[in-house]
Design a protein around this motif. Structure first.
Motif, PDB file in Angstrom:
ATOM      1  N   CYS A  63       0.834  -1.210   0.000  1.00  0.00           N
ATOM      2  CA  CYS A  63       0.000   0.000   0.000  1.00  0.00           C
ATOM      3  C   CYS A  63       0.862   1.251   0.000  1.00  0.00           C
ATOM      4  CB  CYS A  63      -0.929   0.001   1.214  1.00  0.00           C
ATOM      5  SG  CYS A  63      -2.403  -0.993   1.014  1.00  0.00           S
ATOM      6  N   VAL A 108     -14.042  -3.047   5.537  1.00  0.00           N
ATOM      7  CA  VAL A 108     -15.081  -2.543   4.631  1.00  0.00           C
ATOM      8  C   VAL A 108     -15.577  -1.185   5.113  1.00  0.00           C
ATOM      9  CG1 VAL A 108     -17.420  -2.944   3.776  1.00  0.00           C
ATOM     10  CG2 VAL A 108     -15.778  -4.824   3.841  1.00  0.00           C
ATOM     11  N   CYS A 111     -13.081   1.347   4.117  1.00  0.00           N
ATOM     12  CA  CYS A 111     -13.184   1.579   2.675  1.00  0.00           C
ATOM     13  C   CYS A 111     -14.360   2.507   2.378  1.00  0.00           C
ATOM     14  CB  CYS A 111     -13.352   0.244   1.961  1.00  0.00           C
ATOM     15  SG  CYS A 111     -12.964   0.278   0.203  1.00  0.00           S
ATOM     16  N   LEU A 255      -9.220   3.918   0.868  1.00  0.00           N
ATOM     17  CA  LEU A 255      -9.593   2.859  -0.065  1.00  0.00           C
ATOM     18  C   LEU A 255      -8.525   1.766  -0.101  1.00  0.00           C
ATOM     19  CD1 LEU A 255     -11.092   4.924  -3.037  1.00  0.00           C
ATOM     20  CD2 LEU A 255     -12.328   3.605  -1.312  1.00  0.00           C
ATOM     21  N   THR A 257      -6.366   0.995   2.287  1.00  0.00           N
ATOM     22  CA  THR A 257      -6.388   0.259   3.549  1.00  0.00           C
ATOM     23  C   THR A 257      -7.581  -0.672   3.619  1.00  0.00           C
ATOM     24  OG1 THR A 257      -5.303   2.107   4.650  1.00  0.00           O
ATOM     25  CG2 THR A 257      -6.407   0.507   6.047  1.00  0.00           C
ATOM     26  N   GLY A 258      -8.748  -0.184   3.204  1.00  0.00           N
ATOM     27  CA  GLY A 258      -9.935  -1.027   3.231  1.00  0.00           C
ATOM     28  C   GLY A 258      -9.824  -2.216   2.305  1.00  0.00           C
ATOM     29  N   ALA A 259      -9.296  -1.990   1.090  1.00  0.00           N
ATOM     30  CA  ALA A 259      -9.126  -3.090   0.146  1.00  0.00           C
ATOM     31  C   ALA A 259      -8.126  -4.104   0.680  1.00  0.00           C
ATOM     32  CB  ALA A 259      -8.666  -2.545  -1.207  1.00  0.00           C
ATOM     33  N   SER A 262      -9.758  -6.045   3.737  1.00  0.00           N
ATOM     34  CA  SER A 262     -10.910  -6.889   3.433  1.00  0.00           C
ATOM     35  C   SER A 262     -10.558  -8.077   2.564  1.00  0.00           C
ATOM     36  CB  SER A 262     -11.991  -6.058   2.731  1.00  0.00           C
ATOM     37  OG  SER A 262     -11.502  -5.538   1.516  1.00  0.00           O
ATOM     38  N   SER A 273      -7.696  -4.642  10.499  1.00  0.00           N
ATOM     39  CA  SER A 273      -7.741  -3.378   9.785  1.00  0.00           C
ATOM     40  C   SER A 273      -6.887  -2.346  10.493  1.00  0.00           C
ATOM     41  CB  SER A 273      -9.169  -2.869   9.703  1.00  0.00           C
ATOM     42  OG  SER A 273      -9.932  -3.754   8.954  1.00  0.00           O
ATOM     43  N   CYS A 275      -5.111   1.675   9.674  1.00  0.00           N
ATOM     44  CA  CYS A 275      -5.127   2.744   8.723  1.00  0.00           C
ATOM     45  C   CYS A 275      -4.327   3.922   9.196  1.00  0.00           C
ATOM     46  CB  CYS A 275      -6.557   3.136   8.527  1.00  0.00           C
ATOM     47  SG  CYS A 275      -6.748   4.616   7.641  1.00  0.00           S
TER      48      CYS A 275
END
Length: 283
Positions: A63, A108, A111, A255, A257-259, A262, A273, A275
């Motif tokens: 990321c 999610v 995200c 986005l 981090t969420g992707a 998840s 999760s 971030c």
């Protein structure tokens, strides 16, 4: 805001490379044990926790590379230390597969925060004293851990604490890495004196865990982890960066981090999760 010019000579890379090295070393060494404790508290075995830490590190490394190249900004990603501390303090009521499902739900939500700006503003509207109280309650027991160790195993804990105190006095930047090195030394010496055989396989292996989505995982892991991560780390971090004139790539970071969390990037057992992202500094 104009982007900083790239260094023209190899000598110009020394300072940013040094800043990146210190940021990675201090950030990892200061909190990876909290992540392992958090994963263990929600049911992960030692091998699953090690797998989680490995997959987590690989995921946010990718990321960092992707978002930094896309935005031309020195953005770094890391796990949520307050979130991991919360898991360490309150875990144990659910199974590991349920916890993984909770991590995915939390990812999610992060995200969606990037895709729907109003959610970020809603989290940002939480009173600062409330967020600080949440963080203090989560971290309090961790702050007491060195004192408990001094009382229960003084010969093992005292050298680590003394190294940390000495570095805090004369070399604050290196206090955490030095304490980590002292810890490894104490562990190895104690194991050698006790005749404990050296492990044959120290390399972690990725272990797949199929997530199980339950209400207990959502209410006990996903929602609290999301609130603690956003309210105590992400939103205040963006405010601090803005105060210093930095433009944070909020949507891209959320986005990514969420992707990542998840399972769009990794589907292994460490979908915790996180971030928290930091700027490596102005140079």
């Amino acid at each position: 805001m104009s982007h900083p010019a790239l260094p023209d000579a190899p000598s110009g890379l020394i300072r940013p490379l040094g800043a990146g090295f210190v940021t990675a070393l201090v950030g990892f060494a200061s909190s990876f044990t909290v992540v392992l404790a958090g994963l263990g508290a929600v049911g992960a075995s030692p091998s699953q926790a090690a797998s989680g830490l490995l997959a987590l590190t690989m995921a946010f490394s990718l990321c960092m590379i992707a978002v930094a190249l896309a935005t031309r900004l020195p953005v770094t990603f890391a796990w949520s230390t307050p979130g991991a501390a919360m898991l360490a303090a309150s875990g144990g009521a659910i199974g590991w597969d349920e916890a993984v499902g909770g991590f995915v739900v939390c990812a999610v939500l992060i995200c969606l925060t990037g895709a729907i700006p109003v959610l970020g503003r809603l989290i940002g509207s939480l009173p600062v004293p409330l967020a600080q109280a949440m963080l203090a309650g989560v971290l309090f027991q961790l702050c007491l851990a060195p004192f408990h160790a001094l009382a229960s195993v003084p010969l093992l804990a005292a050298p680590i604490v003394l190294v940390w105190l000495a570095c805090m006095r004369w070399a604050p930047r290196w206090s955490v890495p030095a304490a980590m090195a002292a810890t490894l030394t104490v562990v190895l010496v104690n194991a050698a004196l006790a005749g404990v055989p050296f492990p044959a396989d120290l390399w972690p292996r990725l272990e797949f865990t199929a997530p199980r989505f339950t209400m207990a995982g959502a209410t006990g892991v996903a929602v609290p982890l999301f609130i603690v991560t956003m309210a105590s780390q992400n939103v205040p971090g963006v405010a601090v960066l803005s105060g210093f004139g930095y433009r944070t790539p909020w949507t891209a970071s959320m986005l990514a981090t969420g992707a990542e969390g998840s399972g769009l990037l990794f589907r292994w057992s460490c979908d915790q999760s996180r971030c928290h992202f930091r700027r490596a500094g102005r140079g």
